[in-house]
Design an enzyme around this catalytic site. Structure first.
Site, PDB file in Angstrom:
ATOM      1  N   ILE A   1      49.419  40.881  48.067  1.00 38.56           N
ATOM      2  CA  ILE A   1      49.705  41.584  46.817  1.00 38.56           C
ATOM      3  C   ILE A   1      48.479  41.434  45.924  1.00 38.56           C
ATOM      4  O   ILE A   1      47.558  40.665  46.209  1.00 38.56           O
ATOM      5  CB  ILE A   1      50.955  41.035  46.087  1.00 38.56           C
ATOM      6  CG1 ILE A   1      50.733  39.570  45.662  1.00 38.56           C
ATOM      7  CG2 ILE A   1      52.203  41.193  46.925  1.00 38.56           C
ATOM      8  CD1 ILE A   1      51.790  39.063  44.691  1.00 38.56           C
TER       9      ILE A   1
ATOM     10  N   THR B   1      43.309  39.797  45.713  1.00 41.69           N
ATOM     11  CA  THR B   1      44.483  39.745  46.574  1.00 41.69           C
ATOM     12  C   THR B   1      45.070  38.339  46.597  1.00 41.69           C
ATOM     13  O   THR B   1      44.399  37.361  46.287  1.00 41.69           O
ATOM     14  CB  THR B   1      44.143  40.150  48.014  1.00 41.69           C
ATOM     15  OG1 THR B   1      43.263  39.164  48.583  1.00 41.69           O
ATOM     16  CG2 THR B   1      43.475  41.510  48.065  1.00 41.69           C
ATOM     17  N   SER B   2      46.323  38.253  47.008  1.00 41.97           N
ATOM     18  CA  SER B   2      47.006  36.963  47.127  1.00 41.97           C
ATOM     19  C   SER B   2      47.978  37.009  48.296  1.00 41.97           C
ATOM     20  O   SER B   2      48.626  38.029  48.538  1.00 41.97           O
ATOM     21  CB  SER B   2      47.778  36.645  45.838  1.00 41.97           C
ATOM     22  OG  SER B   2      48.578  35.483  46.007  1.00 41.97           O
ATOM     23  N   PRO B   3      48.119  35.885  49.017  1.00 40.14           N
ATOM     24  CA  PRO B   3      49.141  35.800  50.055  1.00 40.14           C
ATOM     25  C   PRO B   3      50.507  35.420  49.505  1.00 40.14           C
ATOM     26  O   PRO B   3      51.482  35.385  50.253  1.00 40.14           O
ATOM     27  CB  PRO B   3      48.603  34.697  50.963  1.00 40.14           C
ATOM     28  CG  PRO B   3      47.928  33.762  50.014  1.00 40.14           C
ATOM     29  CD  PRO B   3      47.313  34.646  48.949  1.00 40.14           C
TER      30      PRO B   3
ATOM     31  N   ASP C   1      47.127  31.756  42.154  1.00 44.36           N
ATOM     32  CA  ASP C   1      47.086  30.983  43.399  1.00 44.36           C
ATOM     33  C   ASP C   1      46.725  29.532  43.125  1.00 44.36           C
ATOM     34  O   ASP C   1      47.124  28.640  43.881  1.00 44.36           O
ATOM     35  CB  ASP C   1      46.063  31.576  44.366  1.00 44.36           C
ATOM     36  CG  ASP C   1      46.478  32.928  44.912  1.00 44.36           C
ATOM     37  OD1 ASP C   1      47.677  33.242  44.864  1.00 44.36           O
ATOM     38  OD2 ASP C   1      45.601  33.672  45.377  1.00 44.36           O
TER      39      ASP C   1
END
Length: 766
Positions: A225, A323-325, A442
């Site tokens: 995301i 982006t990020s996981p 994060d």
């Protein structure tokens, strides 16, 4: 790169230097670190994670209508010190390694022209936070030492990329800023990466064979995301309207196929997602989610018997910046359960802070430092990649065309380039803004730093004092970086040596229709899109690559952070918002325009017939490996406790375990820094079958965890715990098992390192 404890780093920078200077005046200089692709677009909907672990449906067929290339793949261990060294990524001095969940690797991919041996490219994917100036220099020097057989590999055609894992050992970077939280530069950590990368290159080179390349794409909708959507929304409406999502969800795969037997040698993929699934409180080394994806893919294909040699799967980064996981979004961990503030990612009312704002991975409720979420995000990438791989068996075209590469250095401290509006613009000496210290969802920062901080700094005035103690930025520097309020004028600090790079790597690869931007920084989603579009448009206008039968022009991917680490590359609009990514864009608001301007202007050097004359190499960056400080203490000695011996079991396994339970054993241990056991293992699980013990798990497996604990610094005693998380559906057979520990002790007085082993009792898996 999340700087979750940058305030602590600043304190270390100021007061640590004062202490260091005092120590130097009293005791002399410290030890400075001398320790030892036709284009076939395949639309594959993100499937509900049902691709089986096992052989491919059928053997891929040879791409007979495409020209052969010279192909080689190789893989080698680069796992550095797993204990007593700060992890690289979150910049938290307290995040010091205590063990190993998964070994990390270098994966090498070589592509060359068969009839022109000098025309080849070497793309490295390291399970590290980034590429690095010193690491690349060490690799290039090592290649020279390998002899004339390796003279084809040099500055122009060697790309050193990192998967951006935040869970690897640190203390190996060239510049001072990332060294601060790692207590300097550790030569053992550095050599593990360089030597492992060289071994992977040797293996790829020795495996060179004629083969075919094909490329295709798929969409993976559940693995990333955007963590800075507020900044993304600042981009022009007409640009955002071109895309369905605020992150790129495209995975591009390059497939390597042996021409002799028609079997596959490996795959190289590009997909953007931060390596921050493992949280800032994790202290176990791993390759994060991309390490998981590569492990799953390689085990799957290598167990099928349908591969050519050892199958190597590289999961390279792309435009990863925003982006990020942590795909469930960012929430306040203050008991409210509310979503974080959209504009600045803070929590609470009144004096809002960002420290309690954390992104949530898919398995966030499991309190395991992010391990379950990490495995899941890695698995989702593997599932998408495997589906694409199977689709390419019948639906892809070969790459056709020459292999070309270019590399040059450019000084970004004061470069004049043309803006898209026609005006002339300048870059600036590197500097980081106040929002850099705020971290991200994060890895949020400490104290009162916030994202979305433009104009006057919205933070305690004491930080201005700290900044000015290091270096007060000039008025011209402030104006150049505006609206960024400068916290660290890192590009103009050179004591005791440079803090960040101003000399930047510019590199491009061409393999037929495929163009690879090798980016030294973390491009955001939109920055990466604009950069790739600009390269594709310019390549088409130059007739560099002719459209294929389906009117498809160049295929452009972006890989990085590579070769160095220049932090972030945001669009001008995102820069003006000054969230973390904009504040970490080093060279001012026109950083992206400079990268685009330079790379598009150099595209003629990738033509089949390059322009007359060589591309000027540019100014060489400084290499600090021989002058960097190291304040990480070395291992003095190891001793076993009284009446004990090394490898002796202290807490043994239970007689039996069910699937889903964890078997664990504790041994009398020794410091694993005595021997990194590269290409080996610290721990193993053995299964008794047909009268013999056979190894079924080692350090390369996610479910086997090695943890080391110092019990007495004075006496040099320590313990090792090995845990095996027995999966419920991972193919573990019932029967008898045991756990083996491999250690190395350093003798008291003699300093001699000797190996030993320990073995648990036998237990049954029911």
């Amino acid at each position: 790169m999340a700087r979750s404890h940058i305030a602590a780093a600043l304190a270390v920078a100021c007061f640590g230097l004062l202490i260091a200077f005092h120590l130097i005046s009293q005791f002399g200089l410290p030890n400075v670190g001398f320790f030892h692709f036709g284009h076939g677009r395949v639309e594959v909907t993100a499937v509900p994670n049902q691709i089986p672990f096992g052989p491919a449906a059928s053997r891929p067929t040879t791409s007979k209508d495409g020209p052969a290339y010279l192909l080689g793949v190789g893989k080698a261990d680069i796992t550095g010190p797993v204990v007593e060294i700060n992890l690289m990524g979150y910049a938290d001095p307290s995040q010091v390694g205590t063990g190993l969940r998964q070994r990390i690797y270098s994966r090498a991919f070589i592509v060359g022209e068969i009839d022109k041996p000098k025309q080849r490219s070497l793309y490295l994917v390291l399970d590290t936070q980034s590429g690095d100036t010193a690491v690349r220099h060490g690799i290039l020097e090592g290649l020279k030492e390998l002899g004339s057989e390796y003279e084809f590999y040099g500055k122009s055609n060697v790309a050193v990329t990192g998967t951006h894992s935040h869970s690897g050992p640190g203390a190996w970077l060239n510049y001072l800023l990332p060294q601060i939280t790692s207590k300097g530069f550790d030569r053992q950590s550095y050599r593990a990466i360089v030597d492992g990368a060289l071994l992977s290159i040797r293996r790829a080179h020795e495996a060179l064979t004629p083969g075919y390349l094909s490329v295709a794409e798929t969409q993976i909708h559940d693995a990333n995301i955007n963590r800075s959507p507020y900044a993304y929304l600042a981009n022009p409406d007409q640009e955002r309207a071109k895309y369905q999502y605020d992150v790129d969800q495209t995975m591009t795969m390059l497939r390597f196929q042996n021409a002799r037997d028609g079997k596959d040698m490996g795959v190289l993929t590009w997909f953007p997602v931060h390596g921050t699934s493992m949280l800032g409180n994790n202290t176990l080394i791993s390759g994060d989610n991309k390490g998981v994806a590569a492990m799953l893919f390689e085990k799957d294909i290598n167990s099928s018997g349908e591969q050519s040699g050892e199958f190597v799967a590289g999961f390279s980064q792309a435009n990863v910046g925003d982006t990020s996981p942590n795909v469930l979004g960012a929430y306040c961990e203050d008991g409210s359960g509310e979503k974080c503030n959209f504009e600045d990612s803070t929590c609470g009312t009144g004096s809002k802070r960002n420290k309690m704002c954390h992104g949530r991975g898919p398995m966030f409720r499991k309190k395991d430092q992010g391990a379950s979420s990490c495995f899941e995000i890695g698995r989702r990438q593997y599932v998408g990649a495997k589906a694409l791989y199977l689709a390419m068996i019948t639906n892809s075209k070969p790459l056709k065309g020459p292999v070309r590469s270019l590399h040059t250095y450019r000084d970004f401290s004061n470069m004049t380039v043309r803006h898209p509006n026609g005006s002339m613009i300048n870059t600036c000496p590197a500097a980081l803004g106040y929002s850099f210290a705020a971290g991200t969802t994060d890895g949020p920062g400490a104290f009162d730093f916030k994202q979305n901080n433009t104009g006057s700094p919205n933070a305690n005035p004491v930080w201005s004092v700290v900044r000015n103690f290091l270096r007060e930025p000039s008025e011209s520097q402030k104006a150049c970086h505006a609206p960024k309020p400068i916290l660290l004028d890192v590009g103009e600090i050179d004591r005791p040596y440079l803090w960040t790079p101003n000399i930047v790597d510019i590199q491009l690869f061409r393999i037929g229709q495929l163009l690879v931007i090798v980016s030294p920084g973390e491009a955001t989603t939109m920055a990466g899109r604009w950069w790739k579009e600009s390269i594709a448009r310019s390549a088409s206008s130059l007739s560099l690559i002719s459209p294929d039968d389906n009117n498809k022009g160049p295929i452009v991917v972006l890989g990085g952070p590579a070769n160095s680490y220049t932090h972030y590359i945001a669009t001008e609009e995102e820069y003006n918002i000054q969230r973390y990514e904009g504040a970490s864009t080093l060279y001012g608001p026109h950083t992206l325009n400079a990268y685009i301007n330079i790379t598009t202007s150099l595209l003629p050097f990738l033509a089949s017939a390059s322009p007359a004359g060589d591309l000027p190499p540019g100014p060489n960056p400084p290499i600090h490996t021989n002058i960097s400080y190291n304040f990480n203490p070395s291992v003095r000695f190891d001793l076993a406790p009284f009446f004990k011996k090394f490898g002796q079991v202290l807490t043994d396994v239970l007689p039996a375990y069910r699937r889903g339970e964890t078997a664990y054993v504790t041994f009398v241990g020794a410091n694993p820094r005595n021997n990194l056991r590269l290409e080996g293992t610290f721990a193993a699980v053995e299964h008794h079958s047909h009268g013999t013990w056979r190894r079924v798990r080692d350090d390369g497996d996610w479910d086997l965890i090695y943890r080391w604990r110092r019990t007495s610094t004075v006496l040099g005693t320590s313990e090792v715990e090995v845990r095996w998380e027995v999966g419920e559906d991972d193919g573990v057979k019932g029967g008898l098992y045991r756990i083996r520990y491999y250690g190395d002790r350093k003798g008291f007085g003699s300093g001699k390192v000797e190996g030993f082993e320990g073995v648990s009792g036998i237990f049954r898996i029911e």
